[in-house]
Design an enzyme around this catalytic site. Structure first.
Site, PDB file in Angstrom:
ATOM      1  N   ASP A 187       4.311  -9.082   4.360  1.00  0.00           N
ATOM      2  CA  ASP A 187       5.568  -8.594   5.082  1.00  0.00           C
ATOM      3  C   ASP A 187       6.289  -9.632   5.843  1.00  0.00           C
ATOM      4  O   ASP A 187       5.770 -10.479   5.632  1.00  0.00           O
ATOM      5  CB  ASP A 187       5.349  -7.206   5.696  1.00  0.00           C
ATOM      6  CG  ASP A 187       6.385  -6.320   5.816  1.00  0.00           C
ATOM      7  OD1 ASP A 187       7.719  -6.710   6.099  1.00  0.00           O
ATOM      8  OD2 ASP A 187       6.171  -5.230   5.719  1.00  0.00           O
ATOM      9  N   HIS A 258      11.308  -7.755   2.336  1.00  0.00           N
ATOM     10  CA  HIS A 258      10.163  -7.838   3.144  1.00  0.00           C
ATOM     11  C   HIS A 258       9.323  -9.274   2.822  1.00  0.00           C
ATOM     12  O   HIS A 258       7.996  -9.187   2.764  1.00  0.00           O
ATOM     13  CB  HIS A 258       9.235  -6.744   3.315  1.00  0.00           C
ATOM     14  CG  HIS A 258       9.833  -5.634   3.992  1.00  0.00           C
ATOM     15  ND1 HIS A 258       9.908  -5.563   5.361  1.00  0.00           N
ATOM     16  CD2 HIS A 258      10.367  -4.175   3.404  1.00  0.00           C
ATOM     17  CE1 HIS A 258      10.479  -4.287   5.651  1.00  0.00           C
ATOM     18  NE2 HIS A 258      10.782  -3.619   4.474  1.00  0.00           N
ATOM     19  N   ASP A 337      10.513  -1.832  -1.176  1.00  0.00           N
ATOM     20  CA  ASP A 337      11.466  -0.886  -0.520  1.00  0.00           C
ATOM     21  C   ASP A 337      12.515  -1.781   0.483  1.00  0.00           C
ATOM     22  O   ASP A 337      12.232  -3.156   0.857  1.00  0.00           O
ATOM     23  CB  ASP A 337      10.528  -0.142   0.746  1.00  0.00           C
ATOM     24  CG  ASP A 337       9.699  -1.010   1.411  1.00  0.00           C
ATOM     25  OD1 ASP A 337       8.928  -2.090   0.761  1.00  0.00           O
ATOM     26  OD2 ASP A 337       9.754  -1.160   2.648  1.00  0.00           O
ATOM     27  N   GLU A 338      13.542  -1.196   1.116  1.00  0.00           N
ATOM     28  CA  GLU A 338      14.218  -1.907   1.677  1.00  0.00           C
ATOM     29  C   GLU A 338      14.879  -3.382   1.688  1.00  0.00           C
ATOM     30  O   GLU A 338      14.522  -4.436   2.380  1.00  0.00           O
ATOM     31  CB  GLU A 338      13.683  -1.773   3.130  1.00  0.00           C
ATOM     32  CG  GLU A 338      13.354  -0.330   3.834  1.00  0.00           C
ATOM     33  CD  GLU A 338      12.634  -0.315   5.146  1.00  0.00           C
ATOM     34  OE1 GLU A 338      12.925   0.313   6.029  1.00  0.00           O
ATOM     35  OE2 GLU A 338      11.829  -1.225   5.252  1.00  0.00           O
ATOM     36  N   TYR A 435       3.774   9.780   8.756  1.00  0.00           N
ATOM     37  CA  TYR A 435       4.298   8.553   9.366  1.00  0.00           C
ATOM     38  C   TYR A 435       3.471   8.690  10.698  1.00  0.00           C
ATOM     39  O   TYR A 435       4.045   8.894  11.541  1.00  0.00           O
ATOM     40  CB  TYR A 435       5.804   8.068   9.383  1.00  0.00           C
ATOM     41  CG  TYR A 435       5.994   7.406   8.228  1.00  0.00           C
ATOM     42  CD1 TYR A 435       5.599   7.782   6.870  1.00  0.00           C
ATOM     43  CD2 TYR A 435       6.535   6.266   8.321  1.00  0.00           C
ATOM     44  CE1 TYR A 435       6.092   7.138   5.774  1.00  0.00           C
ATOM     45  CE2 TYR A 435       7.024   5.373   7.193  1.00  0.00           C
ATOM     46  CZ  TYR A 435       6.771   5.744   5.956  1.00  0.00           C
ATOM     47  OH  TYR A 435       6.954   5.010   4.669  1.00  0.00           O
ATOM     48  N   ASP A 437       2.808   6.339  12.602  1.00  0.00           N
ATOM     49  CA  ASP A 437       3.514   5.361  13.625  1.00  0.00           C
ATOM     50  C   ASP A 437       4.541   6.363  14.763  1.00  0.00           C
ATOM     51  O   ASP A 437       4.781   5.808  15.621  1.00  0.00           O
ATOM     52  CB  ASP A 437       4.047   4.090  13.180  1.00  0.00           C
ATOM     53  CG  ASP A 437       5.088   4.431  12.176  1.00  0.00           C
ATOM     54  OD1 ASP A 437       5.155   5.570  11.536  1.00  0.00           O
ATOM     55  OD2 ASP A 437       6.141   3.581  11.931  1.00  0.00           O
ATOM     56  N   THR A 488       2.179  -0.891  11.888  1.00  0.00           N
ATOM     57  CA  THR A 488       1.611  -1.298  13.025  1.00  0.00           C
ATOM     58  C   THR A 488       2.539  -2.201  14.018  1.00  0.00           C
ATOM     59  O   THR A 488       2.009  -2.952  14.690  1.00  0.00           O
ATOM     60  CB  THR A 488       0.274  -2.191  12.713  1.00  0.00           C
ATOM     61  OG1 THR A 488       0.751  -3.261  12.011  1.00  0.00           O
ATOM     62  CG2 THR A 488      -0.793  -1.282  12.305  1.00  0.00           C
TER      63      THR A 488
END
Ligand code: TNX
Length: 547
Positions: A187, A258, A337-338, A435, A437, A488
């Site tokens: 990442d 990422h 993603d993203e 999720y 988190d 995290t």
């Protein structure tokens, strides 16, 4: 009449007592309570049907050693004891039968995994208090999972987790009858797997010069040099450890977004290698701002892998070629993603690629959107050629799915629904249920406890119906199962990961294992009370610990 009423009330007390006593999570398909009990002492043998069941016996012995201070002899014949064997039921359903009575405990699995799951159930029949004699209630259990994929993810990039904790995490996965570990290895904030051909990925990419404090934009920067990575030998060790527990490990190597850590190591992977990493005015940064940097903050970044240059694909194919042999799983996760298109829009190489491939934008989307699809499809061809199936986050739907891709639906269920309608396999992991988190307590505004203010209590996790009702029967078949994710950013330590994971992992396990019709939150909640005592026995830093 009074007699009947008394009888009925006794009966209901009895069933209640049984369900309390037999607090098995995830709830088995059928439980028939028997009479009496079986007592395990240090002289009880474990009788295995064949050498292949030894792993299962070893796991049980490890558990006894850790929590009760003794272990059992493993033998291959005998009249009394704990019998574990695997039948040849010609099925790949990971079911098992467990029968305990005054004379023995018998576990027969449909498959090796089934036998292992039977042993997990036996573990949950053990008393919670430490003792030299362990009394098991007489019972007959017939059980099998509702869904074939039951996953848990861990992001080791935002915060690195030590190898020993990864093993513990895998044990937690096993103890809940989950069967996939999705290991998020790369990442923006760190590259965490050794790649021999590209040593800078870990020499440079595994380290950052600081980390913002709290959620973006942070209240400051801790100024600490931070990082870590797993060697290929360590990765093999983890994969073998998981395999013994019937858990498949799926690696994730993120592309095209990422990618800041990889780009910091090898700037040529960026569309603009000479441009320093952009740091917005709000971000408290530590150290040099010159050149490409491993990210110190959270979010989504514009500097992604260049889709125009052949060298990007050469690099990614090399990396994938080193990673594939480490993971026997047929699945390979490429992220997807993203990934902002801002750099691709300005990059001469990407624009030339668009022209060469005659990619056209349309009213809905600009051409760069379809370039993402080209990127993923090209990687899919490479993976398929090597016998692997590509998994990607639901953004891989953008511009058309790669022909055999499996979609991990995270931005709600929509991506999964769309993919299943196109006859693609799907793993469900919608933010609103999966999720971990997100915080477990509504008024916990303490930024140290969650990624953001989203609220995800265990009831909500439990209420998750994994298979969307809008799908037809044949489309439903493409929903492989659920997965929960642990990102995290705000989990600096294993203790914090445990705090976010427990006890929600119990609800997740039931969502994947127990038939929808057999699930009821208040009944689950009764069993959970005992399960939490089990977590205490394991020394887990669960959410209720300090309440
Ligand atoms: C979105 S889910 C991400 C992660 C973040 C997470 C935080 C996904 C595919 N991407 O990069 O860590 O949100 O909740």
């Amino acid at each position: 009449m009074r007699f009947i009423l008394l009888f009925l009330s006794l009966l209901s007390i009895n069933t209640y007592a049984v369900s309390q006593e037999l607090a098995i999570v995830p709830k088995p398909k059928s439980i028939i309570p028997g009479k009496g009990s079986y007592t395990i002492t240090s002289h009880t043998p474990i009788v295995i049907g064949s050498e292949e069941d030894r792993n299962t016996a070893d796991f049980f012995n490890q558990y006894l050693r850790d929590y009760y201070g003794f272990e059992l002899a493993v033998t291959k014949g005998g009249a009394n004891g704990i019998f574990i064997s695997t039948g040849s039921f010609k099925t790949d359903i990971q079911g098992y039968q467990l029968i305990s009575d005054a004379n023995s405990v018998r576990i027969i699995g449909n498959t090796r995994a089934g036998t292992f799951y039977g042993m997990q159930t036996l573990i949950q029949l053990l008393p919670i208090a430490k003792s030299a004699t362990l009394v098991i209630p007489a019972v007959q259990i017939n059980d099998e999972p509702a869904m074939s994929y039951r996953g848990l993810h861990l992001d080791v990039c935002r915060h690195f987790m030590p190898l020993e904790f990864i093993k513990k995490y895998i044990d937690y996965i096993a103890l809940h009858k989950l069967n996939f570990f999705h290991w998020h290895l790369t990442d923006d904030q760190g590259w965490r797997i050794e790649i021999k051909k590209y040593p800078k990925l870990t020499d440079v990419g595994a380290w950052r010069n600081g980390t913002i404090i709290g959620p973006y934009p942070g209240t400051g920067n801790d100024g600490l040099h931070y990082g870590g990575y797993y060697t290929q030998e360590q990765v093999k060790e983890i994969v073998a450890y998981a395999a013994k527990r019937h858990i498949e490990v799926i690696p994730e190597i993120e592309m095209p977004g990422h990618a800041s850590a990889a780009i910091a190591a090898y700037p040529y992977l960026s569309c603009f290698p000479d441009q320093s990493t952009f740091v917005d005015a709000k971000t408290p940064w530590n150290g040099s701002r010159e050149g490409k940097q491993v990210q110190q903050t959270w979010g989504v970044f514009d500097d992604v892998f260049c889709a125009g240059k052949e060298s990007t694909f050469g690099f990614l194919e090399d990396v994938v070629s080193e990673v594939m042999p480490l993971f026997p799983s047929k699945y390979f996760h490429v992220g997807g993603d993203e990934s902002p298109k801002k750099h691709w829009e300005k990059c001469p190489n990407c624009q030339r690629r668009i022209k060469d491939l005659k990619i056209k934008g349309d009213k809905k989307h600009p051409a760069e959107h379809y370039l993402q699809s080209y990127f993923i499809q090209r990687m899919e061809k490479f993976l398929n050629k090597n016998g692997k199936s590509l998994i990607g986050w639901d953004e891989i739907l953008e511009g058309g799915l790669a022909p055999n891709a499996i979609v991990m639906s995270w931005r709600g269920e929509e991506g999964g629904i769309a993919a299943a309608k196109e006859n693609h396999f799907v793993i469900m992991t919608p933010g609103s249920y999966a999720y971990f988190d997100h915080q477990q307590e509504k008024h916990d505004d303490s930024v140290t406890f969650s990624n953001n203010r989203w609220y995800l209590p265990i009831e909500k996790v439990y209420s998750w119906k994994v298979v969307p009702q809008v799908l037809s029967a044949s489309q439903k078949h493409f929903i492989m199962g659920p997965q929960a994710n642990l990102w995290t950013e705000q989990m600096k330590s294993p203790a914090k990961v445990e705090y976010m994971l427990f006890p929600r992992i119990a609800a997740l396990s039931e969502v994947g294992w127990t038939q929808q019709a057999n699930r009821d939150f208040s009944e689950f909640n009764n069993r959970l009370q005992k399960q939490i005592k089990r977590y205490d026995l394991w020394g887990v830093n669960h959410f209720y610990k300090n309440k």
